[in-house]
Design a protein around this motif. Structure first.
Motif, PDB file in Angstrom:
ATOM      1  N   LEU A 102       0.628   4.045   0.666  1.00 21.29           N
ATOM      2  CA  LEU A 102      -0.178   2.918   0.217  1.00 21.29           C
ATOM      3  C   LEU A 102      -0.729   2.195   1.437  1.00 21.29           C
ATOM      4  CD1 LEU A 102       2.108   1.475  -2.615  1.00 21.29           C
ATOM      5  CD2 LEU A 102       0.155   3.025  -2.871  1.00 21.29           C
ATOM      6  N   VAL A 103      -1.692   1.338   1.215  1.00 21.83           N
ATOM      7  CA  VAL A 103      -2.323   0.601   2.311  1.00 21.83           C
ATOM      8  C   VAL A 103      -2.162  -0.892   2.052  1.00 21.83           C
ATOM      9  CG1 VAL A 103      -4.447   0.164   3.596  1.00 21.83           C
ATOM     10  CG2 VAL A 103      -3.990   2.451   2.682  1.00 21.83           C
ATOM     11  N   LEU A 104      -1.702  -1.621   3.059  1.00 20.08           N
ATOM     12  CA  LEU A 104      -1.543  -3.077   2.969  1.00 20.08           C
ATOM     13  C   LEU A 104      -2.565  -3.754   3.868  1.00 20.08           C
ATOM     14  CD1 LEU A 104       0.021  -5.665   2.164  1.00 20.08           C
ATOM     15  CD2 LEU A 104       1.535  -5.221   4.111  1.00 20.08           C
ATOM     16  N   ASP A 105      -3.237  -4.746   3.323  1.00 19.32           N
ATOM     17  CA  ASP A 105      -4.209  -5.486   4.120  1.00 19.32           C
ATOM     18  C   ASP A 105      -4.358  -6.897   3.566  1.00 19.32           C
ATOM     19  OD1 ASP A 105      -6.008  -6.027   6.107  1.00 19.32           O
ATOM     20  OD2 ASP A 105      -7.658  -4.861   5.278  1.00 19.32           O
ATOM     21  N   ILE A 135      -2.382  -4.595  -1.792  1.00 21.04           N
ATOM     22  CA  ILE A 135      -1.841  -3.254  -1.639  1.00 21.04           C
ATOM     23  C   ILE A 135      -2.712  -2.315  -2.471  1.00 21.04           C
ATOM     24  CG2 ILE A 135       0.146  -1.742  -1.976  1.00 21.04           C
ATOM     25  CD1 ILE A 135       1.952  -4.141  -1.688  1.00 21.04           C
ATOM     26  N   SER A 136      -3.201  -1.265  -1.842  1.00 21.34           N
ATOM     27  CA  SER A 136      -4.092  -0.329  -2.537  1.00 21.34           C
ATOM     28  C   SER A 136      -3.592   1.098  -2.374  1.00 21.34           C
ATOM     29  CB  SER A 136      -5.518  -0.445  -1.999  1.00 21.34           C
ATOM     30  OG  SER A 136      -5.580  -0.039  -0.644  1.00 21.34           O
ATOM     31  N   SER A 137      -4.106   1.973  -3.219  1.00 16.94           N
ATOM     32  CA  SER A 137      -3.781   3.387  -3.136  1.00 16.94           C
ATOM     33  C   SER A 137      -4.601   4.032  -2.021  1.00 16.94           C
ATOM     34  CB  SER A 137      -4.089   4.066  -4.470  1.00 16.94           C
ATOM     35  OG  SER A 137      -5.500   4.119  -4.662  1.00 16.94           O
ATOM     36  N   PRO A 138      -4.293   5.290  -1.632  1.00 19.02           N
ATOM     37  CA  PRO A 138      -5.098   5.958  -0.603  1.00 19.02           C
ATOM     38  C   PRO A 138      -6.573   6.079  -0.984  1.00 19.02           C
ATOM     39  CG  PRO A 138      -3.029   7.119  -0.936  1.00 19.02           C
ATOM     40  CD  PRO A 138      -3.114   6.083  -2.011  1.00 19.02           C
ATOM     41  N   ASP A 139      -6.875   6.086  -2.290  1.00 18.52           N
ATOM     42  CA  ASP A 139      -8.261   6.186  -2.743  1.00 18.52           C
ATOM     43  C   ASP A 139      -8.960   4.836  -2.812  1.00 18.52           C
ATOM     44  OD1 ASP A 139      -7.914   8.921  -3.027  1.00 18.52           O
ATOM     45  OD2 ASP A 139      -7.262   8.744  -5.114  1.00 18.52           O
ATOM     46  N   GLY A 140      -8.239   3.759  -2.559  1.00 19.86           N
ATOM     47  CA  GLY A 140      -8.840   2.439  -2.578  1.00 19.86           C
ATOM     48  C   GLY A 140      -8.638   1.666  -3.860  1.00 19.86           C
ATOM     49  N   ASP A 141      -7.937   2.239  -4.836  1.00 21.40           N
ATOM     50  CA  ASP A 141      -7.666   1.506  -6.070  1.00 21.40           C
ATOM     51  C   ASP A 141      -6.604   0.429  -5.808  1.00 21.40           C
ATOM     52  OD1 ASP A 141      -9.415   3.116  -7.513  1.00 21.40           O
ATOM     53  OD2 ASP A 141      -7.844   4.582  -7.996  1.00 21.40           O
ATOM     54  N   PRO A 176       0.801   1.944   5.837  1.00 18.27           N
ATOM     55  CA  PRO A 176       0.142   1.520   7.076  1.00 18.27           C
ATOM     56  C   PRO A 176      -0.539   0.175   6.904  1.00 18.27           C
ATOM     57  CG  PRO A 176      -1.196   3.161   5.941  1.00 18.27           C
ATOM     58  CD  PRO A 176       0.071   3.011   5.140  1.00 18.27           C
ATOM     59  N   GLY A 177      -0.648  -0.542   8.005  1.00 17.78           N
ATOM     60  CA  GLY A 177      -1.345  -1.830   8.022  1.00 17.78           C
ATOM     61  C   GLY A 177      -2.024  -2.009   9.361  1.00 17.78           C
ATOM     62  N   GLY A 183       5.078  -6.007  14.643  1.00 19.56           N
ATOM     63  CA  GLY A 183       6.396  -6.615  14.718  1.00 19.56           C
ATOM     64  C   GLY A 183       7.259  -6.341  13.511  1.00 19.56           C
ATOM     65  N   GLU A 184       6.708  -5.680  12.487  1.00 20.38           N
ATOM     66  CA  GLU A 184       7.473  -5.360  11.287  1.00 20.38           C
ATOM     67  C   GLU A 184       7.653  -3.845  11.202  1.00 20.38           C
ATOM     68  OE1 GLU A 184       9.914  -5.633   8.762  1.00 20.38           O
ATOM     69  OE2 GLU A 184       9.000  -7.591   9.152  1.00 20.38           O
ATOM     70  N   ASP A 185       8.890  -3.389  11.296  1.00 22.95           N
ATOM     71  CA  ASP A 185       9.178  -1.957  11.363  1.00 22.95           C
ATOM     72  C   ASP A 185       8.823  -1.213  10.087  1.00 22.95           C
ATOM     73  OD1 ASP A 185      10.103  -2.338  13.934  1.00 22.95           O
ATOM     74  OD2 ASP A 185      12.209  -2.527  13.329  1.00 22.95           O
ATOM     75  N   ASP A 186       8.855  -1.881   8.946  1.00 26.41           N
ATOM     76  CA  ASP A 186       8.611  -1.205   7.673  1.00 26.41           C
ATOM     77  C   ASP A 186       7.127  -1.052   7.357  1.00 26.41           C
ATOM     78  OD1 ASP A 186      11.343  -0.815   6.822  1.00 26.41           O
ATOM     79  OD2 ASP A 186      11.449  -2.995   6.675  1.00 26.41           O
ATOM     80  N   ILE A 187       6.253  -1.533   8.246  1.00 25.92           N
ATOM     81  CA  ILE A 187       4.811  -1.377   8.088  1.00 25.92           C
ATOM     82  C   ILE A 187       4.289  -0.620   9.290  1.00 25.92           C
ATOM     83  CG2 ILE A 187       2.599  -2.576   7.822  1.00 25.92           C
ATOM     84  CD1 ILE A 187       4.125  -4.925   6.638  1.00 25.92           C
ATOM     85  N   ARG A 188       3.609   0.502   9.063  1.00 26.15           N
ATOM     86  CA  ARG A 188       3.102   1.329  10.157  1.00 26.15           C
ATOM     87  C   ARG A 188       1.825   0.688  10.715  1.00 26.15           C
ATOM     88  NH1 ARG A 188       5.161   6.567   9.701  1.00 26.15           N
ATOM     89  NH2 ARG A 188       7.256   6.396   8.789  1.00 26.15           N
ATOM     90  N   THR A 189       1.921   0.167  11.920  1.00 29.74           N
ATOM     91  CA  THR A 189       0.777  -0.484  12.553  1.00 29.74           C
ATOM     92  C   THR A 189       0.217   0.397  13.666  1.00 29.74           C
ATOM     93  OG1 THR A 189       2.292  -1.662  14.019  1.00 29.74           O
ATOM     94  CG2 THR A 189       1.599  -2.799  12.018  1.00 29.74           C
ATOM     95  N   PRO A 190      -1.046   0.183  14.072  1.00 34.43           N
ATOM     96  CA  PRO A 190      -1.658   1.048  15.094  1.00 34.43           C
ATOM     97  C   PRO A 190      -0.902   1.095  16.405  1.00 34.43           C
ATOM     98  CG  PRO A 190      -3.319  -0.282  14.008  1.00 34.43           C
ATOM     99  CD  PRO A 190      -1.999  -0.777  13.517  1.00 34.43           C
TER     100      PRO A 190
END
Length: 253
Positions: A102-105, A135-141, A176-177, A183-190
């Motif tokens: 999923l994607v968080l933004d 929070i969205s799906s990989p397709d953007g939903d 990913p975010g 600083g948050e391990d549970d969110i994959r950041t660049p």
């Protein structure tokens, strides 16, 4: 005043779904008659949400008062929000749907000028607004949307306030975010997964060929007019704007 027809880029199914929710609500509260029937009220609300017209503009177009337009929109938005899934259920449904990740933004919803201006001003976007976590799906939903917080609230802070970080860790989903969640391990950041290049070290001494040219003016060591346009450094945490207490939110247990 002039009137003109306009198109709304939404499906007939969306209108029918919204009108059905309004119709059932009217029966439950014993309100069989309104200035607008459920279909027209649904169209009014969808126009407000999709196009962002003012209540005065909507009221003029639908032949009702501005107060009535505001009341219809507020009522229907609350009905739609009550049907949205809670965060834990939304993540469970996404996992059952087989999403790989999923994607968080965070996003900023612009607002008008308010008396308590500072908490709502976002320095990142350079405008006033409300911070929403999406929070969205990989397709953007869209899978889930948080409640609003003042625009000055940082994305990582907002994610912690709404319990997003805790629920993501419990779900086991890869999320990913952007760098707003560093600083948050549970969110994959660049810059948080070891793939980003290491920053170059700033040289501490003069580089060859980079010295001042002859007779060039040297900067003054005392503060003066030449430093007036410099950006101020961020203040200490105690000087940051406090989170607004005018918005109620619930964190899932």
């Amino acid at each position: 005043m002039l009137f003109y027809p306009a198109a709304l880029p939404l499906s007939r199914q969306t209108l029918t779904y919204t009108a059905g929710i309004i119709r059932r609500h009217h029966r439950q509260i014993g309100s069989p008659w309104r200035k607008l029937n459920p279909g027209r009220q649904a169209l009014l609300v969808l126009a407000s949400l999709r196009k962002g017209d003012t209540f005065a503009e909507l009221a003029a177009g639908f032949g009702i008062s501005t107060a009535t337009a505001w009341r219809y929109v507020t009522e229907t938005v609350a009905l739609l929000a009550a049907r949205s899934p809670k965060l834990r259920q939304a993540l469970r449904d996404a996992k059952d749907a087989g999403h790989a990740h999923l994607v968080l933004d965070g996003t900023l919803i612009p607002i008008d000028l308010v008396a308590a201006d500072r908490p709502f001003y976002s320095g990142k976007h350079r405008r006033r607004g409300m911070n929403l976590q999406v929070i969205s799906s990989p397709d953007g939903d869209i899978v889930w949307v948080s409640g609003p917080l003042p625009g000055a609230v940082h994305d990582l802070t907002a994610a912690r306030i709404w319990g997003i970080v805790r629920e993501l860790a419990a779900s086991g989903l890869v999320v990913p975010g952007d760098k707003g969640y560093l600083g948050e391990d549970d969110i994959r950041t660049p810059a948080g997964d070891g793939t980003s290049p290491r920053p170059r070290r700033t040289p501490t001494g003069p580089m060859p060929g980079c010295g001042p040219r002859a007779n060039a003016p040297m900067p003054s060591s005392s503060p003066g007019a030449s430093w007036a346009s410099s950006a101020a450094a961020p203040g200490a945490p105690g000087s940051w704007p406090k989170r607004s207490t005018s918005f109620r939110h619930e964190v899932e247990g």
